[in-house]
Design a protein around this motif. Structure first.
Motif, PDB file in Angstrom:
ATOM      1  N   GLY A 160     -35.979  -3.541  -8.965  1.00  0.00           N
ATOM      2  CA  GLY A 160     -35.860  -2.570  -7.895  1.00  0.00           C
ATOM      3  C   GLY A 160     -35.982  -1.127  -8.321  1.00  0.00           C
ATOM      4  O   GLY A 160     -36.011  -0.230  -7.464  1.00  0.00           O
ATOM      5  N   ASN A 161     -36.050  -0.864  -9.606  1.00  0.00           N
ATOM      6  CA  ASN A 161     -36.136   0.503 -10.108  1.00  0.00           C
ATOM      7  C   ASN A 161     -37.561   0.853 -10.503  1.00  0.00           C
ATOM      8  O   ASN A 161     -38.250   0.055 -11.148  1.00  0.00           O
ATOM      9  N   HIS A 162     -37.986   2.059 -10.129  1.00  0.00           N
ATOM     10  CA  HIS A 162     -39.321   2.519 -10.495  1.00  0.00           C
ATOM     11  C   HIS A 162     -39.396   2.768 -12.003  1.00  0.00           C
ATOM     12  O   HIS A 162     -38.501   3.372 -12.595  1.00  0.00           O
ATOM     13  N   ILE A 163     -40.470   2.287 -12.605  1.00  0.00           N
ATOM     14  CA  ILE A 163     -40.748   2.556 -14.018  1.00  0.00           C
ATOM     15  C   ILE A 163     -42.211   2.919 -14.160  1.00  0.00           C
ATOM     16  O   ILE A 163     -43.040   2.543 -13.320  1.00  0.00           O
ATOM     17  N   PRO A 164     -42.583   3.682 -15.200  1.00  0.00           N
ATOM     18  CA  PRO A 164     -44.011   3.974 -15.400  1.00  0.00           C
ATOM     19  C   PRO A 164     -44.761   2.689 -15.727  1.00  0.00           C
ATOM     20  O   PRO A 164     -44.291   1.872 -16.524  1.00  0.00           O
ATOM     21  N   PRO A 165     -45.916   2.467 -15.112  1.00  0.00           N
ATOM     22  CA  PRO A 165     -46.690   1.269 -15.481  1.00  0.00           C
ATOM     23  C   PRO A 165     -47.132   1.346 -16.929  1.00  0.00           C
ATOM     24  O   PRO A 165     -47.559   2.406 -17.408  1.00  0.00           O
ATOM     25  N   VAL A 166     -46.993   0.236 -17.627  1.00  0.00           N
ATOM     26  CA  VAL A 166     -47.385   0.184 -19.039  1.00  0.00           C
ATOM     27  C   VAL A 166     -48.849  -0.189 -19.126  1.00  0.00           C
ATOM     28  O   VAL A 166     -49.272  -1.233 -18.602  1.00  0.00           O
ATOM     29  N   LEU A 167     -49.635   0.651 -19.779  1.00  0.00           N
ATOM     30  CA  LEU A 167     -51.071   0.430 -19.933  1.00  0.00           C
ATOM     31  C   LEU A 167     -51.387   0.119 -21.382  1.00  0.00           C
ATOM     32  O   LEU A 167     -50.805   0.712 -22.302  1.00  0.00           O
ATOM     33  N   GLU A 168     -52.306  -0.815 -21.602  1.00  0.00           N
ATOM     34  CA  GLU A 168     -52.858  -1.051 -22.935  1.00  0.00           C
ATOM     35  C   GLU A 168     -54.369  -1.063 -22.806  1.00  0.00           C
ATOM     36  O   GLU A 168     -54.926  -1.921 -22.109  1.00  0.00           O
ATOM     37  N   ILE A 169     -55.013  -0.102 -23.452  1.00  0.00           N
ATOM     38  CA  ILE A 169     -56.458   0.082 -23.288  1.00  0.00           C
ATOM     39  C   ILE A 169     -57.106   0.081 -24.666  1.00  0.00           C
ATOM     40  O   ILE A 169     -56.717   0.856 -25.557  1.00  0.00           O
TER      41      ILE A 169
END
Length: 553
Positions: A527-536
């Protein structure tokens, strides 16, 4: 006997007949009903509502073939297949609409039961089959699935390659492969489901098969079971699936009394499209609890055995879908794409040699293809192409151009939600929940010879929750999966305004792409907003929320 007494006896006889348990009247012949009206010149056919039990003819229960400009209204119509073979063929049709049909099987193409004992090494399970589920038929352990007893959702994706022993008509002993020794979270009391087929004169897979057809619309068609895929299309253009549904049938309206509700809907993919010049549209469709992917869209790779200048010796994946004049590309064994060219000529070639057969067995391919691929062709290109021996060839004009997956609901599968190998498509406004693999995966696959790299794709405004792996994965590898393909294998992909809930990082994993745009994607955990984790990795021209992302080469 007086007339009065005689009348009384007649009356009592009628009362007795009225209360007697008589068998139901024979099911009308659905195929004959449709064929008669077609023969009468009707273009809009309304099928009377009701349940139609059908006996397959040449392994197919119902055929709609070589039809043009026909509308079939089947609201309230249920087709019950009496053998676990193909339900419906739609072949070589144009401008055909089928509305409202429901399809189910009796006997079911799977059986289910409960684990009553687990061996000390956890490899062997004793199973008691549940009342009302098939005890006859051929049991196949392609996908042995185990569910939680409390939630009736998958405890584990599935086990493959198991051995099955019948102990008695309602008891099985299932042994997992050795690699699972002392592994597995299943418990005594867990419900299980496993494939069980019963077809008297042979078996054709899949419930609904579309082939060589254009502008077919399936509207509000429901599938409750299938011996393999639900909806499969080969070499079709502009198919529309509107409000089509795949689900497990509730106990309250099942075809017969059962001790427990169904665990599975279909045995494999819900929707699958092969080799579409113009791609399918899946609009407001739903799929859940089937034995494999919710939607898969792809073309086919064929294997290059050897080449000399502009002549290639090619082994077909199944039937050969390459033709003279087709534009083709190549993916080599390191996952590197090679430039577009055109087929100048194609013709059958001599059979596989023994060394070729031996070499094929060494490749990282599904054994299904290693055992079945036999047709070879001599393909002449318009220019020479220096290619490694085990490179792949595919036609770029059979990549489901312009496909759409919009406003759908996809959930509860042991595999991927959406598996995409198609061009110029859009995936938006969908809800995808509880996939045991990637929720959206964009990647060519050497293992399945599923082509190919993707150009022009929009993934937007989707809600992805409880994904077991990456919510969105864009990738490409070589045959042995040790090499990541370079930038430009995929091109022009936009991922925007997606919400990812309670899924593991990385939320978005991307490789091998040129011109990758990520914008306004969000993630939540508990339920808590978190930054999306990206792997590029190995991408170029990457933009994240309007800012350039350093090249990952």
């Amino acid at each position: 006997m007086t007339q009065k007494l005689y009348g009384l006896l007649i009356f009592l006889s009628l009362i007795s007949q009225a209360f007697a348990q008589t068998p139901p009247p024979p099911t009308p012949n659905l195929q004959k009903f449709i064929d008669d009206r077609l023969a009468a010149g009707e273009s809009r056919i309304v099928i009377p509502p009701g349940r139609y039990h059908t006996i397959p003819q040449k392994n197919v229960h119902l055929r709609l073939e070589n039809l043009k400009d026909i509308e079939l209204i089947a609201d309230g119509v249920e087709l019950v297949c009496t053998e676990t073979t193909r339900a419906l063929n739609i072949h070589q049709c144009q401008n055909l609409t089928l509305q409202g049909l429901t399809i189910d099987y009796d006997p079911l193409p799977f059986t289910q039961g409960t684990i009553t004992h687990i061996s000390d090494d956890r490899l062997t399970h004793d199973i008691t089959l549940s009342s009302g589920y098939p005890t006859n038929g051929k049991i196949l352990a392609h996908k042995y699935e185990i569910y939680r007893n409390d939630t009736r959702t998958l405890r584990f994706g599935s086990y493959h390659g198991c051995e099955v022993l019948r102990i008695s008509p309602n008891k099985l002993r299932i042994t997992k492969p050795q690699r699972w020794k002392n592994k597995g979270a299943e418990q005594v009391g867990d419900p299980i489901v496993i494939e069980c087929l019963q077809a008297k004169k042979g078996h054709l897979p899949h419930a609904i098969s579309l082939k060589d057809s254009k502008n077919v619309t399936l509207s509000s068609v429901t599938l409750f079971s299938s011996p393999m895929f639900g909806f499969i299309e080969n070499d079709c253009s502009k198919t529309t699936y509107l409000k089509c549904r795949v689900d497990r049938r509730p106990l309250s309206n099942d075809l017969k009394k059962r001790a427990s509700a169904r665990l599975r809907s279909l045995n494999a993919d819900a929707f699958h499209s092969y080799n579409a010049p113009i791609g399918p549209r899946y609009l407001q469709c739903s799929a859940q609890f089937q034995g494999d992917d919710c939607i898969a869209i792809n073309s086919e790779f064929h294997l290059i055995l050897n080449h000399q200048q502009n002549n290639l010796r090619v082994l077909a994946r199944r039937h050969m879908n390459l033709q003279k004049g087709d534009p083709v590309m190549f993916l080599d064994d390191r996952g590197i794409p090679h430039p577009l060219t055109t087929i100048k000529n194609i013709q059958p070639h001599h059979p596989l040699t023994d060394p070729e057969k031996q070499w094929i067995q060494t490749l990282p391919l599904s054994q299904k293809f290693k055992s079945s691929m036999r047709s070879t062709f001599l393909v002449t290109l318009d220019a020479p192409r220096p290619l490694p021996k085990d490179s792949l060839i595919y036609a770029t004009n059979k990549m489901a151009e312009g496909f759409q997956i919009i406003d759908g609901s996809f959930a509860q599968t042991r595999s991927r939600g959406l598996l995409i190998q198609a061009n110029n498509g859009i995936i938006k406004n969908n809800k995808i929940n509880a996939c045991h693999a990637e929720s959206i995966k964009v990647a060519p696959e050497f293992w399945w010879l599923a082509a190919g790299p993707v150009n022009q794709l929009v993934i937007a405004n989707n809600e992805i929750s409880n994904s077991a792996r990456e919510a969105i994965q864009i990738t490409s590898h070589g045959a042995k999966r040790t090499d990541i393909s370079p930038p430009g294998t995929h091109n022009a992909i936009t991922i925007s305004n997606n919400t990812i809930l309670d899924s593991p990082p990385p939320h978005i994993y991307a490789t091998s792409t040129a011109e990758l745009t990520l914008k306004n994607n969000r993630a939540k955990k508990n339920g808590n907003h978190i930054p999306p984790v990206l792997e590029i990795k190995r991408c170029s021209g990457v933009s994240v929320d309007g800012k350039p992302f350093p090249p990952q080469l």
